[in-house]
Design an enzyme around this catalytic site. Structure first.
Site, PDB file in Angstrom:
ATOM      1  N   LEU A 149     -29.634 -93.572  43.283  1.00 12.69           N
ATOM      2  CA  LEU A 149     -29.481 -92.191  44.292  1.00 12.69           C
ATOM      3  C   LEU A 149     -29.650 -92.770  45.690  1.00 12.69           C
ATOM      4  O   LEU A 149     -30.280 -93.563  46.228  1.00 12.69           O
ATOM      5  CB  LEU A 149     -30.359 -91.182  43.997  1.00 12.69           C
ATOM      6  CG  LEU A 149     -30.626 -90.498  42.645  1.00 12.69           C
ATOM      7  CD1 LEU A 149     -31.484 -89.508  42.476  1.00 12.69           C
ATOM      8  CD2 LEU A 149     -29.264 -89.855  42.475  1.00 12.69           C
ATOM      9  N   ASP A 150     -28.571 -92.076  46.492  1.00 10.35           N
ATOM     10  CA  ASP A 150     -28.703 -92.309  47.905  1.00 10.35           C
ATOM     11  C   ASP A 150     -30.295 -92.158  48.546  1.00 10.35           C
ATOM     12  O   ASP A 150     -30.843 -91.259  47.891  1.00 10.35           O
ATOM     13  CB  ASP A 150     -27.505 -91.694  48.737  1.00 10.35           C
ATOM     14  CG  ASP A 150     -26.335 -92.251  48.582  1.00 10.35           C
ATOM     15  OD1 ASP A 150     -26.171 -93.350  47.921  1.00 10.35           O
ATOM     16  OD2 ASP A 150     -25.530 -91.404  48.768  1.00 10.35           O
ATOM     17  N   LYS A 151     -30.650 -92.661  49.724  1.00 16.82           N
ATOM     18  CA  LYS A 151     -31.910 -92.461  50.141  1.00 16.82           C
ATOM     19  C   LYS A 151     -32.010 -90.951  50.659  1.00 16.82           C
ATOM     20  O   LYS A 151     -33.170 -90.338  50.217  1.00 16.82           O
ATOM     21  CB  LYS A 151     -32.028 -93.188  51.393  1.00 16.82           C
ATOM     22  CG  LYS A 151     -33.332 -93.062  52.136  1.00 16.82           C
ATOM     23  CD  LYS A 151     -33.575 -93.861  53.184  1.00 16.82           C
ATOM     24  CE  LYS A 151     -34.992 -93.689  53.898  1.00 16.82           C
ATOM     25  NZ  LYS A 151     -35.200 -94.436  55.432  1.00 16.82           N
ATOM     26  N   THR A 153     -30.531 -88.276  49.117  1.00 15.62           N
ATOM     27  CA  THR A 153     -30.258 -87.481  47.820  1.00 15.62           C
ATOM     28  C   THR A 153     -31.456 -87.531  47.079  1.00 15.62           C
ATOM     29  O   THR A 153     -32.072 -88.321  46.834  1.00 15.62           O
ATOM     30  CB  THR A 153     -28.827 -88.385  47.009  1.00 15.62           C
ATOM     31  OG1 THR A 153     -27.856 -88.305  47.885  1.00 15.62           O
ATOM     32  CG2 THR A 153     -28.527 -87.252  45.913  1.00 15.62           C
TER      33      THR A 153
END
Length: 378
Positions: A149-151, A153
């Site tokens: 997951l993106d930082k 998100t």
């Protein structure tokens, strides 16, 4: 897998259910990475490798319960050795354990908070991967990431307990049989309330691969299914997003591409991605639910609670989480109670904005943001 004898003696391993169906050469890569493929091939060719007493080839597949005979030695200089366990502080262990929302024989499911990276990088020293030693017990293998997951998100992050379960989950992700549902707040309201965004993505030139953009000519296929769950007038909407492919920043780029950036996503939406009033400037993208097949059969179906800033924005905009299919069904929710909640939330937001007028004037006044992006028909 049974414990091996010292490498100066013949070793015997009993194949676990986790390694059922794996190729022999792949088994060595998982469990004895210090022994290279060349050595494995030589041992097989000369009959020194045996499974249940029979000769085998590197490409042969193993079955649970079989006994693998491995000759002494074979360690090669420079070959990868198991990663040493990192000693975590009590606070780090507590932080890792606090993220756990479900555990099974094959997986540990976390609710990743926003702001915590999934993996490390040149300037990233604190991340989920660095906390996974908190889940190592005895001689058990170190759990490993299956997806990212993106930082910024938040939400469901699946961790595999063993190499075998990691391979099984990875196959389901790559085969698109895993179902991921995200929640997002977006600026404006799309004219088309439900549909599929089909827009190929590529790295944006000049950004060093840090940003993606729609590239209809040379991009990789990317599809996102979306559905508007509820709206707050014309200024914002709450949407369910389901990625049908797994490109970097896919959901963020696709929503910006149709003119409705995710609230708080300044990287792709610029100033248009921020709402006025008391709505947080953090990104409002959350991996709400994951449904995926388990290695031993059955389904893993898990839901992650919203982070504090996202939940507060939902309340302030009058959105009821029970309206989404990604929430447990509640029979007591009626149109009247929804309307009452939305009205109460709007009143709360109005009072909050009034209370903030003084502090804003004291700071010299807030800069006037650009208006919300208009919806685009597709």
């Amino acid at each position: 897998m049974s414990q091996p004898r010292p490498s100066s003696e013949v070793r015997q391993f009993t194949i676990d259910a986790d390694d059922d169906g794996v190729r022999l050469d792949r088994w060595f890569k998982r469990h004895l990475p210090q022994i290279g493929f060349g050595t494995v091939s030589k041992w097989a060719r000369t009959g020194q490798l045996r499974v249940d007493g029979k000769r085998v080839k590197p490409e042969d597949r193993l079955s649970a319960g079989q006994v693998l005979r491995v000759p002494p030695g074979g360690e090669e200089a420079g070959r990868t050795k198991p990663r040493p366990q990192r000693q975590l502080s009590p606070d780090e262990i507590a932080e890792a354990k606090a993220m756990v929302i479900k555990e099974t024989k094959s997986a540990i499911v976390l609710n990743k908070p926003p702001g915590l990276a999934t993996q490390g990088g040149s300037k990233t020293h604190k991340h989920v991967d660095g906390l996974l030693d908190a889940f190592v017990e005895g001689d058990a293998p170190r759990p490993r990431l299956v997806h990212r997951l993106d930082k910024d998100t938040s939400g469901v992050l699946l961790i595999a307990r063993t190499p075998g379960s990691a391979a099984s989950y990875s196959k389901r992700f790559s085969g698109r049989s895993a179902r991921k549902i995200y929640w997002a707040l977006i600026v404006g309201v799309p004219d088309v309330k439900e549909g599929t965004i089909d827009a190929p993505l590529a790295k944006q030139p000049g950004t060093g691969g840090e940003k993606m953009h729609v590239d209809m000519e040379g991009g990789q296929p990317a599809k996102t299914r979306y559905r508007v769950v509820d709206t707050a007038g014309k200024k914002a909407a709450w949407v369910e997003l389901e990625p049908l492919t797994g490109r970097t920043h896919q959901l963020r780029v696709h929503m910006e591409a149709i003119g409705h950036p995710i609230v708080g996503d300044g990287k792709y939406g610029g100033q248009d991605a921020f709402l006025t009033g008391s709505i947080s400037r953090k990104m409002h993208l959350h991996a709400r639910r994951l449904v995926i097949g388990e290695p031993g059969g059955g389904k893993l179906d898990v839901t992650a609670e919203l982070p504090e800033h996202f939940a507060a924005s939902m309340e302030q905009l009058g959105f009821d989480p029970a309206m989404s299919d990604a929430s447990p069904v509640r029979e007591d929710i009626t149109e009247k109670t929804r309307a009452e909640k939305k009205q109460a939330a709007r009143q709360h937001a109005k009072q909050y904005r009034k209370s903030q007028r003084g502090p804003r004037r004291a700071r010299g006044g807030a800069s006037k943001p650009k208006g919300p992006a208009k919806g685009k028909k597709r």
